[in-house]
Write a protein that holds these residues in place. Structure first.
Motif, PDB file in Angstrom:
ATOM      1  N   LEU A   1       0.831  -1.199   0.000  1.00 16.06           N
ATOM      2  CA  LEU A   1       0.000   0.000   0.000  1.00 16.06           C
ATOM      3  C   LEU A   1       0.873   1.260   0.000  1.00 16.06           C
ATOM      4  O   LEU A   1       2.003   1.240   0.509  1.00 16.06           O
ATOM      5  CB  LEU A   1      -0.913  -0.001   1.225  1.00 16.06           C
ATOM      6  CG  LEU A   1      -1.916  -1.158   1.317  1.00 16.06           C
ATOM      7  CD1 LEU A   1      -2.686  -1.079   2.630  1.00 16.06           C
ATOM      8  CD2 LEU A   1      -2.872  -1.144   0.131  1.00 16.06           C
ATOM      9  N   PRO A   2       0.379   2.375  -0.532  1.00 10.30           N
ATOM     10  CA  PRO A   2       1.152   3.628  -0.582  1.00 10.30           C
ATOM     11  C   PRO A   2       1.704   4.028   0.784  1.00 10.30           C
ATOM     12  O   PRO A   2       0.999   3.986   1.789  1.00 10.30           O
ATOM     13  CB  PRO A   2       0.115   4.646  -1.082  1.00 10.30           C
ATOM     14  CG  PRO A   2      -0.829   3.843  -1.906  1.00 10.30           C
ATOM     15  CD  PRO A   2      -0.946   2.518  -1.182  1.00 10.30           C
TER      16      PRO A   2
ATOM     17  N   LEU B   1       4.741   7.919   5.162  1.00  9.41           N
ATOM     18  CA  LEU B   1       3.305   8.115   5.336  1.00  9.41           C
ATOM     19  C   LEU B   1       2.881   9.568   5.520  1.00  9.41           C
ATOM     20  O   LEU B   1       1.702   9.842   5.783  1.00  9.41           O
ATOM     21  CB  LEU B   1       2.829   7.303   6.554  1.00  9.41           C
ATOM     22  CG  LEU B   1       2.958   5.783   6.421  1.00  9.41           C
ATOM     23  CD1 LEU B   1       2.784   5.122   7.790  1.00  9.41           C
ATOM     24  CD2 LEU B   1       1.927   5.248   5.442  1.00  9.41           C
ATOM     25  N   GLU B   2       3.794  10.482   5.384  1.00 10.49           N
ATOM     26  CA  GLU B   2       3.524  11.886   5.708  1.00 10.49           C
ATOM     27  C   GLU B   2       2.335  12.462   4.949  1.00 10.49           C
ATOM     28  O   GLU B   2       1.475  13.126   5.521  1.00 10.49           O
ATOM     29  CB  GLU B   2       4.774  12.727   5.427  1.00 10.49           C
ATOM     30  CG  GLU B   2       4.634  14.186   5.825  1.00 10.49           C
ATOM     31  CD  GLU B   2       4.447  14.382   7.324  1.00 10.49           C
ATOM     32  OE1 GLU B   2       3.589  15.193   7.715  1.00 10.49           O
ATOM     33  OE2 GLU B   2       5.156  13.703   8.105  1.00 10.49           O
TER      34      GLU B   2
ATOM     35  N   ASN C   1      11.490  -0.146  14.838  1.00 10.98           N
ATOM     36  CA  ASN C   1      12.026   0.745  13.824  1.00 10.98           C
ATOM     37  C   ASN C   1      10.991   1.719  13.268  1.00 10.98           C
ATOM     38  O   ASN C   1      11.318   2.602  12.483  1.00 10.98           O
ATOM     39  CB  ASN C   1      12.622  -0.070  12.671  1.00 10.98           C
ATOM     40  CG  ASN C   1      13.851  -0.856  13.105  1.00 10.98           C
ATOM     41  OD1 ASN C   1      14.615  -0.401  13.950  1.00 10.98           O
ATOM     42  ND2 ASN C   1      14.025  -2.032  12.550  1.00 10.98           N
ATOM     43  N   LYS C   2       9.731   1.534  13.682  1.00 11.19           N
ATOM     44  CA  LYS C   2       8.678   2.403  13.173  1.00 11.19           C
ATOM     45  C   LYS C   2       8.425   3.596  14.082  1.00 11.19           C
ATOM     46  O   LYS C   2       7.763   4.547  13.688  1.00 11.19           O
ATOM     47  CB  LYS C   2       7.384   1.600  13.013  1.00 11.19           C
ATOM     48  CG  LYS C   2       7.505   0.460  12.022  1.00 11.19           C
ATOM     49  CD  LYS C   2       6.223  -0.322  11.923  1.00 11.19           C
ATOM     50  CE  LYS C   2       6.375  -1.478  10.940  1.00 11.19           C
ATOM     51  NZ  LYS C   2       5.142  -2.263  10.818  1.00 11.19           N
ATOM     52  N   ILE C   3       8.950   3.528  15.298  1.00  8.77           N
ATOM     53  CA  ILE C   3       8.750   4.617  16.247  1.00  8.77           C
ATOM     54  C   ILE C   3       9.383   5.887  15.671  1.00  8.77           C
ATOM     55  O   ILE C   3      10.547   5.923  15.329  1.00  8.77           O
ATOM     56  CB  ILE C   3       9.377   4.280  17.612  1.00  8.77           C
ATOM     57  CG1 ILE C   3       8.701   3.038  18.209  1.00  8.77           C
ATOM     58  CG2 ILE C   3       9.239   5.461  18.571  1.00  8.77           C
ATOM     59  CD1 ILE C   3       9.340   2.536  19.473  1.00  8.77           C
ATOM     60  N   GLY C   4       8.596   6.926  15.556  1.00 11.48           N
ATOM     61  CA  GLY C   4       9.092   8.183  15.007  1.00 11.48           C
ATOM     62  C   GLY C   4       8.907   8.294  13.505  1.00 11.48           C
ATOM     63  O   GLY C   4       9.051   9.376  12.930  1.00 11.48           O
ATOM     64  N   ASP C   5       8.582   7.174  12.839  1.00  3.46           N
ATOM     65  CA  ASP C   5       8.394   7.189  11.398  1.00  3.46           C
ATOM     66  C   ASP C   5       6.926   7.331  10.994  1.00  3.46           C
ATOM     67  O   ASP C   5       6.619   7.409   9.810  1.00  3.46           O
ATOM     68  CB  ASP C   5       8.944   5.902  10.765  1.00  3.46           C
ATOM     69  CG  ASP C   5      10.463   5.846  10.813  1.00  3.46           C
ATOM     70  OD1 ASP C   5      11.080   6.919  10.946  1.00  3.46           O
ATOM     71  OD2 ASP C   5      11.008   4.739  10.723  1.00  3.46           O
TER      72      ASP C   5
ATOM     73  N   PRO D   1       3.795   9.659  11.222  1.00  4.13           N
ATOM     74  CA  PRO D   1       3.280  10.979  11.595  1.00  4.13           C
ATOM     75  C   PRO D   1       1.858  10.899  12.137  1.00  4.13           C
ATOM     76  O   PRO D   1       1.113   9.962  11.825  1.00  4.13           O
ATOM     77  CB  PRO D   1       3.324  11.749  10.270  1.00  4.13           C
ATOM     78  CG  PRO D   1       3.235  10.698   9.218  1.00  4.13           C
ATOM     79  CD  PRO D   1       3.972   9.514   9.767  1.00  4.13           C
ATOM     80  N   LEU D   2       1.489  11.868  12.943  1.00  2.00           N
ATOM     81  CA  LEU D   2       0.148  11.910  13.530  1.00  2.00           C
ATOM     82  C   LEU D   2      -0.927  11.894  12.450  1.00  2.00           C
ATOM     83  O   LEU D   2      -1.959  11.235  12.599  1.00  2.00           O
ATOM     84  CB  LEU D   2       0.003  13.163  14.397  1.00  2.00           C
ATOM     85  CG  LEU D   2      -1.380  13.389  15.029  1.00  2.00           C
ATOM     86  CD1 LEU D   2      -1.743  12.233  15.941  1.00  2.00           C
ATOM     87  CD2 LEU D   2      -1.395  14.709  15.790  1.00  2.00           C
ATOM     88  N   LYS D   3      -0.694  12.594  11.368  1.00  6.33           N
ATOM     89  CA  LYS D   3      -1.673  12.642  10.287  1.00  6.33           C
ATOM     90  C   LYS D   3      -1.989  11.253   9.743  1.00  6.33           C
ATOM     91  O   LYS D   3      -3.132  10.950   9.386  1.00  6.33           O
ATOM     92  CB  LYS D   3      -1.158  13.529   9.153  1.00  6.33           C
ATOM     93  CG  LYS D   3      -2.144  13.707   8.003  1.00  6.33           C
ATOM     94  CD  LYS D   3      -1.572  14.594   6.918  1.00  6.33           C
ATOM     95  CE  LYS D   3      -2.586  14.808   5.800  1.00  6.33           C
ATOM     96  NZ  LYS D   3      -2.939  13.552   5.115  1.00  6.33           N
ATOM     97  N   ALA D   4      -0.984  10.398   9.676  1.00  4.22           N
ATOM     98  CA  ALA D   4      -1.198   9.046   9.169  1.00  4.22           C
ATOM     99  C   ALA D   4      -2.109   8.262  10.106  1.00  4.22           C
ATOM    100  O   ALA D   4      -2.966   7.488   9.659  1.00  4.22           O
ATOM    101  CB  ALA D   4       0.137   8.323   9.005  1.00  4.22           C
TER     102      ALA D   4
END
Length: 233
Positions: A37-38, A46-47, A138-142, A144-147
């Protein structure tokens, strides 16, 4: 000819469902397709991705398969389960499998339990043996809240389509799922109108059900469900 579309979860990628996809590829003559998925995959981006883009990508993959194959099975994990449900409501799907579908929001109670397990394993020097920690560290910080907002919007949007599903459905959930409450399976069983529904729980499995201890039994159950001759729309 049969094709099977397998959809991964939020912030994940094909690796989350690959053991199942590989099992089906090895034991059937079906074409197995696991799109990314995108914004997802090994490197998250995911920004500026919207939930509509996730739905569109999955639907485009489905429509491409529909052009080439006589029968289509759709399997979705977590958020992918809700996307799979949406596709089954809008299009002709011969079989639908929902794995730990994110029909309800994250379970804060169980997340707290997971955090406790991570701390405990850290103290014991076994942190790298904690499956959930290894998967998500490894996803922590990657993300964004918007995602996360887009994820919630997707769940809300796809819920309204559950009542329109009338093909055979298998719902599978792990009793130890610390991200999506196991009671979600009952919610989906109630909302989906199909006359052919099965709900299966695994006592030893957590959210990453395709990677867990019960994955071999899970693979067999899914294969058996998809092979059922009487399970027709």
């Amino acid at each position: 000819m049969i094709a099977c579309l397998v959809i991964h979860g939020y912030t994940g990628g094909p690796h989350e469902v690959n053991p199942l996809a590989e099992y089906l590829a090895e034991n059937t003559g079906w074409y197995i397709h696991v799109p990314t998925l995108p914004g997802h995959g090994d490197t998250l981006n995911l920004e500026n991705v919207t939930y509509e883009q996730w739905l569109k990508a999955a639907e485009e993959a489905f429509l491409q398969l529909q052009k080439k194959y006589d029968s289509l099975y759709v399997i979705g994990f977590s958020m992918g389960g809700m996307i799979a449900a949406y596709l089954a409501a809008k299009h002709k799907v011969d079989r639908l499998v929902l794995l730990a579908p994110a029909g309800k929001y994250l379970s804060l109670k169980h997340i707290g339990s997971y955090i406790g397990d991570v701390i405990s394993d850290g103290v014991k020097g076994k942190l790298n043996e904690n499956e959930m920690y290894v998967h998500y560290k490894n996803k922590i910080g990657d993300v964004p809240l918007k995602a996360n907002v887009e994820f919630v919007r997707l769940v809300k949007f796809t819920r309204q389509y559950l009542k329109e599903i009338d093909c055979p459905v298998l719902i599978v959930h792990g009793q130890r799922d610390g991200l999506v409450p196991a009671k979600t399976a009952y919610y989906l069983d109630k909302e989906i109108r199909s006359e052919h529904k099965e709900v299966v729980f695994f006592e030893r499995s957590d959210h990453l059900i395709c990677l867990g201890e019960d994955r071999h039994i899970l693979n067999d159950i899914i294969y058996s469900f998809l092979e059922k001759e009487e399970a027709t729309c």
